[in-house]
Enzyme design. Structure first.
Site, PDB file in Angstrom:
ATOM      1  N   GLU A  49       0.812  -1.225   0.000  1.00 27.52           N
ATOM      2  CA  GLU A  49       0.000   0.000   0.000  1.00 27.52           C
ATOM      3  C   GLU A  49       0.844   1.272   0.000  1.00 27.52           C
ATOM      4  O   GLU A  49       0.398   2.315  -0.470  1.00 27.52           O
ATOM      5  CB  GLU A  49      -0.965   0.000   1.179  1.00 27.52           C
ATOM      6  CG  GLU A  49      -2.072  -1.069   1.094  1.00 27.52           C
ATOM      7  CD  GLU A  49      -1.641  -2.440   1.608  1.00 27.52           C
ATOM      8  OE1 GLU A  49      -0.436  -2.636   1.897  1.00 27.52           O
ATOM      9  OE2 GLU A  49      -2.522  -3.314   1.732  1.00 27.52           O
ATOM     10  N   PHE A 111     -11.053  -7.112  14.477  1.00 23.78           N
ATOM     11  CA  PHE A 111     -10.031  -7.576  13.543  1.00 23.78           C
ATOM     12  C   PHE A 111      -9.695  -6.468  12.533  1.00 23.78           C
ATOM     13  O   PHE A 111     -10.574  -5.904  11.899  1.00 23.78           O
ATOM     14  CB  PHE A 111     -10.534  -8.822  12.799  1.00 23.78           C
ATOM     15  CG  PHE A 111      -9.561  -9.327  11.772  1.00 23.78           C
ATOM     16  CD1 PHE A 111      -8.307  -9.788  12.145  1.00 23.78           C
ATOM     17  CD2 PHE A 111      -9.891  -9.306  10.418  1.00 23.78           C
ATOM     18  CE1 PHE A 111      -7.401 -10.235  11.190  1.00 23.78           C
ATOM     19  CE2 PHE A 111      -8.989  -9.755   9.468  1.00 23.78           C
ATOM     20  CZ  PHE A 111      -7.744 -10.217   9.854  1.00 23.78           C
ATOM     21  N   GLN A 112      -8.433  -6.158  12.430  1.00 22.96           N
ATOM     22  CA  GLN A 112      -7.917  -5.123  11.518  1.00 22.96           C
ATOM     23  C   GLN A 112      -8.545  -3.750  11.771  1.00 22.96           C
ATOM     24  O   GLN A 112      -8.693  -2.940  10.856  1.00 22.96           O
ATOM     25  CB  GLN A 112      -8.072  -5.546  10.056  1.00 22.96           C
ATOM     26  CG  GLN A 112      -7.234  -6.803   9.770  1.00 22.96           C
ATOM     27  CD  GLN A 112      -7.054  -7.106   8.302  1.00 22.96           C
ATOM     28  OE1 GLN A 112      -7.921  -6.819   7.496  1.00 22.96           O
ATOM     29  NE2 GLN A 112      -5.915  -7.701   7.958  1.00 22.96           N
ATOM     30  N   LYS A 161     -17.300  -0.389   6.900  1.00 20.31           N
ATOM     31  CA  LYS A 161     -17.841  -1.393   5.986  1.00 20.31           C
ATOM     32  C   LYS A 161     -19.361  -1.237   5.835  1.00 20.31           C
ATOM     33  O   LYS A 161     -19.895  -1.324   4.725  1.00 20.31           O
ATOM     34  CB  LYS A 161     -17.486  -2.792   6.510  1.00 20.31           C
ATOM     35  CG  LYS A 161     -17.640  -3.867   5.460  1.00 20.31           C
ATOM     36  CD  LYS A 161     -16.969  -5.172   5.903  1.00 20.31           C
ATOM     37  CE  LYS A 161     -17.084  -6.214   4.797  1.00 20.31           C
ATOM     38  NZ  LYS A 161     -16.445  -7.479   5.151  1.00 20.31           N
ATOM     39  N   MET A 474      24.440   8.283   0.664  1.00 19.26           N
ATOM     40  CA  MET A 474      24.363   9.602   1.301  1.00 19.26           C
ATOM     41  C   MET A 474      24.709   9.514   2.788  1.00 19.26           C
ATOM     42  O   MET A 474      25.347  10.410   3.348  1.00 19.26           O
ATOM     43  CB  MET A 474      22.961  10.199   1.100  1.00 19.26           C
ATOM     44  CG  MET A 474      22.811  11.611   1.621  1.00 19.26           C
ATOM     45  SD  MET A 474      24.059  12.718   0.937  1.00 19.26           S
ATOM     46  CE  MET A 474      23.192  13.391  -0.473  1.00 19.26           C
TER      47      MET A 474
HETATM   48  C1  FAD Z   1      18.966  14.191   0.586  1.00 23.73           C
HETATM   49  C2  FAD Z   1      18.255  15.513   0.367  1.00 23.73           C
HETATM   50  C3  FAD Z   1      18.993  16.656   0.123  1.00 23.73           C
HETATM   51  C4  FAD Z   1      18.369  17.861  -0.147  1.00 23.73           C
HETATM   52  N1  FAD Z   1      19.130  18.937  -0.480  1.00 23.73           N
HETATM   53  C5  FAD Z   1      18.519  20.066  -0.924  1.00 23.73           C
HETATM   54  C6  FAD Z   1      19.282  21.161  -1.448  1.00 23.73           C
HETATM   55  O1  FAD Z   1      20.506  21.125  -1.516  1.00 23.73           O
HETATM   56  N2  FAD Z   1      18.603  22.239  -1.895  1.00 23.73           N
HETATM   57  C7  FAD Z   1      17.234  22.310  -1.877  1.00 23.73           C
HETATM   58  O2  FAD Z   1      16.668  23.285  -2.349  1.00 23.73           O
HETATM   59  N3  FAD Z   1      16.508  21.313  -1.359  1.00 23.73           N
HETATM   60  C8  FAD Z   1      17.116  20.196  -0.904  1.00 23.73           C
HETATM   61  N4  FAD Z   1      16.343  19.154  -0.442  1.00 23.73           N
HETATM   62  C9  FAD Z   1      14.874  19.298  -0.425  1.00 23.73           C
HETATM   63  C10 FAD Z   1      14.398  20.072   0.805  1.00 23.73           C
HETATM   64  O3  FAD Z   1      14.403  19.218   1.916  1.00 23.73           O
HETATM   65  C11 FAD Z   1      12.989  20.656   0.586  1.00 23.73           C
HETATM   66  O4  FAD Z   1      12.111  19.619   0.223  1.00 23.73           O
HETATM   67  C12 FAD Z   1      12.936  21.691  -0.527  1.00 23.73           C
HETATM   68  O5  FAD Z   1      13.949  22.648  -0.370  1.00 23.73           O
HETATM   69  C13 FAD Z   1      11.589  22.369  -0.506  1.00 23.73           C
HETATM   70  O6  FAD Z   1      11.435  23.153  -1.643  1.00 23.73           O
HETATM   71  P1  FAD Z   1      10.250  24.196  -1.744  1.00 23.73           P
HETATM   72  O7  FAD Z   1      10.240  25.056  -0.538  1.00 23.73           O
HETATM   73  O8  FAD Z   1      10.406  24.852  -3.074  1.00 23.73           O
HETATM   74  O9  FAD Z   1       8.964  23.247  -1.886  1.00 23.73           O
HETATM   75  P2  FAD Z   1       7.814  22.827  -0.844  1.00 23.73           P
HETATM   76  O10 FAD Z   1       8.374  22.286   0.392  1.00 23.73           O
HETATM   77  O11 FAD Z   1       6.880  21.974  -1.633  1.00 23.73           O
HETATM   78  O12 FAD Z   1       7.117  24.196  -0.513  1.00 23.73           O
HETATM   79  C14 FAD Z   1       6.388  24.870  -1.488  1.00 23.73           C
HETATM   80  C15 FAD Z   1       5.925  26.182  -0.933  1.00 23.73           C
HETATM   81  O13 FAD Z   1       5.168  26.840  -1.945  1.00 23.73           O
HETATM   82  C16 FAD Z   1       3.918  27.248  -1.394  1.00 23.73           C
HETATM   83  N5  FAD Z   1       2.906  27.213  -2.452  1.00 23.73           N
HETATM   84  C17 FAD Z   1       2.216  26.137  -2.887  1.00 23.73           C
HETATM   85  N6  FAD Z   1       1.347  26.510  -3.838  1.00 23.73           N
HETATM   86  C18 FAD Z   1       1.493  27.838  -4.009  1.00 23.73           C
HETATM   87  C19 FAD Z   1       0.867  28.804  -4.851  1.00 23.73           C
HETATM   88  N7  FAD Z   1      -0.099  28.459  -5.709  1.00 23.73           N
HETATM   89  N8  FAD Z   1       1.263  30.084  -4.752  1.00 23.73           N
HETATM   90  C20 FAD Z   1       2.228  30.465  -3.873  1.00 23.73           C
HETATM   91  N9  FAD Z   1       2.842  29.595  -3.042  1.00 23.73           N
HETATM   92  C21 FAD Z   1       2.494  28.296  -3.125  1.00 23.73           C
HETATM   93  C22 FAD Z   1       3.630  26.263  -0.284  1.00 23.73           C
HETATM   94  O14 FAD Z   1       2.728  26.801   0.656  1.00 23.73           O
HETATM   95  C23 FAD Z   1       5.032  26.030   0.297  1.00 23.73           C
HETATM   96  O15 FAD Z   1       5.369  26.974   1.259  1.00 23.73           O
HETATM   97  C24 FAD Z   1      16.955  17.941  -0.125  1.00 23.73           C
HETATM   98  C25 FAD Z   1      16.208  16.811   0.172  1.00 23.73           C
HETATM   99  C26 FAD Z   1      16.842  15.601   0.393  1.00 23.73           C
HETATM  100  C27 FAD Z   1      16.008  14.389   0.658  1.00 23.73           C
HETATM  101  C1  TPP Z   2      12.800   5.387   4.424  1.00 23.54           C
HETATM  102  C2  TPP Z   2      14.122   6.011   4.707  1.00 23.54           C
HETATM  103  N1  TPP Z   2      14.985   5.452   5.575  1.00 23.54           N
HETATM  104  C3  TPP Z   2      16.190   6.017   5.811  1.00 23.54           C
HETATM  105  C4  TPP Z   2      16.547   7.183   5.191  1.00 23.54           C
HETATM  106  C5  TPP Z   2      17.893   7.831   5.485  1.00 23.54           C
HETATM  107  N2  TPP Z   2      18.696   7.883   4.240  1.00 23.54           N
HETATM  108  C6  TPP Z   2      18.802   8.991   3.478  1.00 23.54           C
HETATM  109  S1  TPP Z   2      19.726   8.768   2.112  1.00 23.54           S
HETATM  110  C7  TPP Z   2      20.055   7.174   2.540  1.00 23.54           C
HETATM  111  C8  TPP Z   2      20.922   6.285   1.677  1.00 23.54           C
HETATM  112  C9  TPP Z   2      20.304   5.973   0.362  1.00 23.54           C
HETATM  113  O1  TPP Z   2      21.045   4.926  -0.218  1.00 23.54           O
HETATM  114  P1  TPP Z   2      20.790   4.501  -1.705  1.00 23.54           P
HETATM  115  O2  TPP Z   2      19.351   4.296  -1.946  1.00 23.54           O
HETATM  116  O3  TPP Z   2      21.690   3.395  -2.083  1.00 23.54           O
HETATM  117  O4  TPP Z   2      21.200   5.851  -2.510  1.00 23.54           O
HETATM  118  P2  TPP Z   2      22.661   6.523  -2.607  1.00 23.54           P
HETATM  119  O5  TPP Z   2      22.745   7.576  -1.541  1.00 23.54           O
HETATM  120  O6  TPP Z   2      23.674   5.451  -2.449  1.00 23.54           O
HETATM  121  O7  TPP Z   2      22.662   7.149  -3.972  1.00 23.54           O
HETATM  122  C10 TPP Z   2      19.426   6.839   3.756  1.00 23.54           C
HETATM  123  C11 TPP Z   2      19.533   5.520   4.422  1.00 23.54           C
HETATM  124  C12 TPP Z   2      15.599   7.761   4.315  1.00 23.54           C
HETATM  125  N3  TPP Z   2      15.830   8.920   3.700  1.00 23.54           N
HETATM  126  N4  TPP Z   2      14.419   7.152   4.066  1.00 23.54           N
END
Ligand code: FAD
Ligand code: TPP
Ligand code: MG
Length: 569
Positions: A49, A111-112, A161, A474
């Site tokens: 799911e 159940f569930q 249900k 990462m």
């Molecule tokens: C491993 C990893 C590394 C990351 N590294 C980076 C990085 O280096 N740089 C980076 O940027 N991010 C990075 N991120 C992502 C980061 O965590 C955030 O998800 C991201 O920065 C959020 O971008 P955002 O604010 O544009 O989008 P969102 O979090 O989706 O926010 C969107 C915003 O826009 C607003 N909005 C929505 N609709 C409208 C509308 N119609 N008009 C006006 N406003 C609106 C919402 O209210 C919200 O505040 C990383 C994520 C991971 C998993």
């Molecule tokens: C569900 C979940 N568990 C743990 C993490 C923490 N986490 C962030 S990046 C990462 C490693 C990802 O490894 P892989 O999928 O091999 O990608 P790579 O970084 O090697 O490109 C982990 C464990 C996460 N983001 N999501």
């Protein structure tokens, strides 16, 4: 007209324009599944799911339309929680439907039985427990409205249900949502727009911060018009990528923890930031007390609770980004900011973040090469890349150059490993004519690889590029930098992915050298069905630059001995 609650559910979904649903049956949702056969909605049977929720999410992000997932009570519902939270954190409009035990059994540990509305309260925009057939229609109609309006997000409808089984009069019109009048989209006062225009006018070193809101509001043209008229460079968040074409001369690239060095430097030196539909995530700002210290800030944002949440702003324009920009642009005079842009260009030349793509082939296969080659091969096509979470996700953001909105789908806020394969399936269902690639790490792939069976059974031709580095890369990188290379629980084995794909009946191959990357991608593109490619890349490669968590945005860890970029792109 008398219908059962189950029939009313499908009738309403059809009227809401739903044609695809992703789900998994079970006892408490069986009446709904039985009724489904009589309605023109295609059901995709998932393998877990969580996959259904990511598929609905991928469907929503590929189109802007609401994605729908369905599951049974108890474990079916709890398996959905990660996907619902993923959609919540990235403002993605999905509606999840769950079966619930009979209303008379609620509270008996039947159940569930699980209190899924209680569990999902903090990760939904709204949720419903429906215990009577006559309440189904209003719940569905309201759920679709709430999922899409303002800042989009997930809504859950839990239906007992007996509510599915019993009958009542169905009246679509009478079930129209009553909240609409209270939920008018806000619009900023003219005086605030004028203040913003004056700040733009006076700025010498402005930067636009373009976020996910650009795509959500369909503001890409308005953003381009604004940037061009005022002559302001544009930086993007991870989720803002595609909001301005990568090839546009004013596009700087991604900001933040793994953003381009020159972008973060420009932000730190700016005298004005204009945040457009972005929420100043901590991955974007680094240490707040030293963030953009010289800059005034304008925040254009639909959700008032985001204003002054992380970063105090000088002018807040609360409203839909596209409408606000449409009103703001005429108030802004044409600008010329060549000196500022030249300064940024100079630091771009020095910082050479994209140093790896122009390296000669030294026999090693780098993830950056794979992604850059994938971009070259697919750039002319209508391509959607769906990434998982980790190093490969960041390399994708750096080395695949997105030209249009909704062409990159990725889990940003929750950072959900396991997202890519199911979300790619959902995206392909939504946009069957697009070429859909899942770019996924060997770790994340193993979390939801069961959904390959879904792709096969349903004939969904996604292409899966596994960036296989034998590590939870990462996390290994964090251990390398901050835990003295003590690689606790990050070396990762896996099955032979080629044999695995073969067992699913999927075309597959492994790629170990750079010269084989292009032919493997070409072969995958030419094949009609799903494909898996196992790219066995360098094991201890590192994403640069990196702002350590909580550090100043300009205090980036840079690639040692940078090789100055020579490639034209
Ligand atoms: C491993 C990893 C590394 C990351 N590294 C980076 C990085 O280096 N740089 C980076 O940027 N991010 C990075 N991120 C992502 C980061 O965590 C955030 O998800 C991201 O920065 C959020 O971008 P955002 O604010 O544009 O989008 P969102 O979090 O989706 O926010 C969107 C915003 O826009 C607003 N909005 C929505 N609709 C409208 C509308 N119609 N008009 C006006 N406003 C609106 C919402 O209210 C919200 O505040 C990383 C994520 C991971 C998993
Ligand atoms: C569900 C979940 N568990 C743990 C993490 C923490 N986490 C962030 S990046 C990462 C490693 C990802 O490894 P892989 O999928 O091999 O990608 P790579 O970084 O090697 O490109 C982990 C464990 C996460 N983001 N999501
Ligand atoms: Mg890995």
């Amino acid at each position: 007209m008398k219908l059962t609650g189950a029939q009313i559910l499908w009738d309403c979904l059809v009227r809401e324009g739903v044609t695809e649903i992703f789900g998994y049956p079970g006892g408490a949702i069986l009446p709904a599944y039985d009724a489904m056969l009589d309605y023109p909605i295609r059901h995709t049977l998932v393998r877990h799911e969580q996959g259904a929720t990511h598929m609905a999410d991928g469907y929503a992000r590929a189109t802007g339309r609401v994605g729908v997932a369905i599951a049974t009570s108890g474990p079916g519902a709890t398996n959905m929680v990660t996907g619902i939270a993923t959609a919540m954190l990235d403002s993605s409009p999905i509606v999840c439907i769950t079966g619930q035990v009979g209303s008379r059994l609620i509270g008996t540990d039947a159940f569930q039985e699980i209190d899924i509305t209680g569990i999902t309260l903090p990760v939904t925009k709204h949720n419903y427990l429906v215990t009577r057939a006559q309440d189904v229609a209003a719940a569905v109609r309201e759920a679709f409205q709430i999922a899409q309006e303002g800042r989009p997000g997930p809504v859950l409808i839990d239906i007992t249900k007996d509510a599915q089984q019993s009958s009542c009069e169905f009246d679509w019109d009478a079930a129209a949502p009553v909240r609409r009048a209270r939920r008018e989209t806000p619009s900023p006062a003219h005086a605030d727009l004028a203040r913003a225009a004056a700040l733009v006018q006076g700025a010498k070193r402005p930067v636009i911060l373009a976020g996910h809101g650009v795509t959500i509001s369909g503001a890409e043209h308005a953003l381009k018009a604004f940037a061009e008229r005022a002559h302001i460079p544009v930086a993007q968040t991870l989720l803002g990528i595609g909001g301005l074409p990568a090839s546009h001369p004013l596009n700087l690239g991604m900001m933040g923890m793994h953003g381009e060095a020159w972008v973060n430097i420009a932000i730190q030196q700016a005298d004005l930031l204009i945040a457009c539909g972005m929420r100043f995530d901590d991955r974007v700002t680094g240490k707040l007390s030293t963030y953009a210290p010289h800059a005034k800030k304008i925040h254009i944002e639909i959700d008032p609770s985001e204003i002054n949440k992380n970063v105090a702003v000088d002018v807040a324009l609360v409203g839909d980004l596209r409408s606000v920009l449409d009103r703001l642009v005429p108030l802004v005079e044409a600008g010329d900011r060549r000196p500022w842009i030249a300064e940024i260009e100079a630091s771009r030349g020095d910082s050479a973040v994209r140093d790896i793509q122009s390296l000669p082939d030294d026999g090693h296969l780098y993830a950056a090469h794979v992604i850059n080659d994938l971009w070259r091969a697919t750039r002319a096509a209508d391509t959607i890349v769906v990434t998982d979470v980790g190093q490969h996700q960041m390399w994708e953001a750096q080395y695949y150059h997105h030209e249009s909105p909704r062409s990159l789908i990725t889990s940003g806020g929750l950072g959900t490993m396991g997202f890519a394969v199911p979300a790619a399936i959902g995206a392909k269902r939504a946009r069957p004519d697009a070429e859909v690639w899942a770019v996924v790490g060997d770790g994340g792939f193993q979390m939801t690889m069961c959904e390959l069976a879904t792709a096969v059974q349903e004939g969904i031709a996604i292409k899966v590029a596994i960036i296989n580095n034998g590590y939870l890369g990462m996390v290994r990188q964090w251990q390398e930098f901050f835990y003295e290379r003590r690689y606790a629980a990050t070396p990762l084995s896996g099955p032979d992915f080629v044999k695995l794909a073969d067992a699913f009946g999927i075309r597959s191959r492994a790629v170990l050298t750079r010269k084989d990357v292009g032919p493997a991608i070409d072969d995958a593109r030419a094949h009609q069905g799903p494909v898996v490619i196992d790219f066995r890349v360098e094991q201890e490669d590192t994403v640069y630059p990196m702002v350590p968590a909580g550090a100043d945005l300009h205090a980036m860890i840079r690639r040692p001995n940078p090789i100055v970029e020579t490639a034209a792109d």
